[in-house]
Scaffold this active site. Structure first.
Site, mmCIF file in Angstrom:
data_model
loop_
_atom_site.group_PDB
_atom_site.id
_atom_site.type_symbol
_atom_site.label_atom_id
_atom_site.label_comp_id
_atom_site.label_asym_id
_atom_site.label_seq_id
_atom_site.Cartn_x
_atom_site.Cartn_y
_atom_site.Cartn_z
ATOM 1 N N LYS A 1 -11.025 -0.208 7.519
ATOM 2 C CA LYS A 1 -9.762 0.124 8.183
ATOM 3 C C LYS A 1 -10.085 0.811 9.513
ATOM 4 O O LYS A 1 -10.887 1.754 9.550
ATOM 5 C CB LYS A 1 -8.954 1.058 7.289
ATOM 6 N N GLU B 1 0.864 -1.186 0.000
ATOM 7 C CA GLU B 1 0.000 0.000 0.000
ATOM 8 C C GLU B 1 0.896 1.231 0.000
ATOM 9 O O GLU B 1 1.642 1.456 0.943
ATOM 10 C CB GLU B 1 -0.907 0.010 1.228
ATOM 11 N N ARG C 1 1.556 10.508 0.365
ATOM 12 C CA ARG C 1 2.087 11.458 1.345
ATOM 13 C C ARG C 1 3.365 12.149 0.888
ATOM 14 O O ARG C 1 3.898 12.993 1.612
ATOM 15 C CB ARG C 1 2.354 10.742 2.675
#
Length: 220
Positions: free
Chosen positions: A135, A48, A52
């Site tokens: 999540k 994943e 960012r």
């Protein structure tokens, strides 16, 4: 906008057969090959890539060029994030929270979507829109297993992927719970690890796999 030529992901076991989702905030494209080789060799075979850094999308595209990898995007906060990531090759997507517009677009693009939740209200919103694997973030900061133990009986059809504060010491405590589909985390890439050193990265990722209990394959 890409609608996806890959076979759509339909279950968590396709993303994380080892029940580990390595979460990567990548700062250099030079690190991609070593990390890809390590996760493939370890049997995890998924990654994943969080949105960012300035190189996130390009890194995602490079990871997606490895046919052995199931590549997803993390830190998706709007529809633009999602569409760009799918164009770059992402086949699953993860958000820190949940927005209906992202969930709707994920369905249109055949992207397996994992909305982020932290409260009962957020769980209800995501579940009512048809999402049953969620999540839980940031897991440890929100009370970890203690909080999940309280939430799980209220939402018996929901399975959680806790992320945030997961490490080699607590990973099996989470995975022992029936309501946990998998765990996400970056602990195998932490510390002073040289992400350009293939051998060092392989050792770190293999150690992360070895820390997980022997019974680790999902039954969907």
């Amino acid at each position: 906008m890409t609608t996806g030529t890959q076979t759509p992901i339909t279950s968590v076991s396709e993303i994380a057969p080892q029940r580990i989702v390595p979460v990567l905030t990548i700062k250099s494209l030079d690190h991609v090959d070593a990390i890809a080789a390590a996760v493939i060799k370890s049997g995890i075979r998924n990654i994943e890539v969080t949105l960012r850094t300035d190189v996130s999308l390009e890194a995602l595209k490079k990871f997606a060029s490895y046919s052995e990898l199931v590549v997803g995007v993390g830190s998706v906060k709007n529809k633009v994030d999602l569409s760009r990531a799918v164009d770059a090759g992402a086949v699953f997507a993860v958000s820190p929270g949940y927005m209906q517009e992202i969930g709707k677009l994920a369905r249109e693009l055949n992207v397996f979507y994992l909305p982020g939740v932290a409260t009962p209200t957020e769980i209800m919103c995501a579940y009512s829109d048809g999402f049953e694997v969620l999540k839980f973030f940031p897991a440890e900061q929100l009370g970890g297993i203690s909080t999940l133990n309280a939430l799980a009986p209220v939402f018996p059809k929901v399975r959680f992927i806790p992320t945030g504060g997961i490490n080699g010491k607590n990973v099996n405590d989470y995975l022992a719970k029936a309501y946990i589909a998998a765990v996400g985390g970056s602990w195998m890439f932490g510390g002073d690890l040289d992400l350009s050193n293939t051998s060092a990265v392989e050792k770190a990722v293999l150690k992360a796999v070895e820390e997980v209990s022997p019974v680790k394959h999902l039954e969907e």
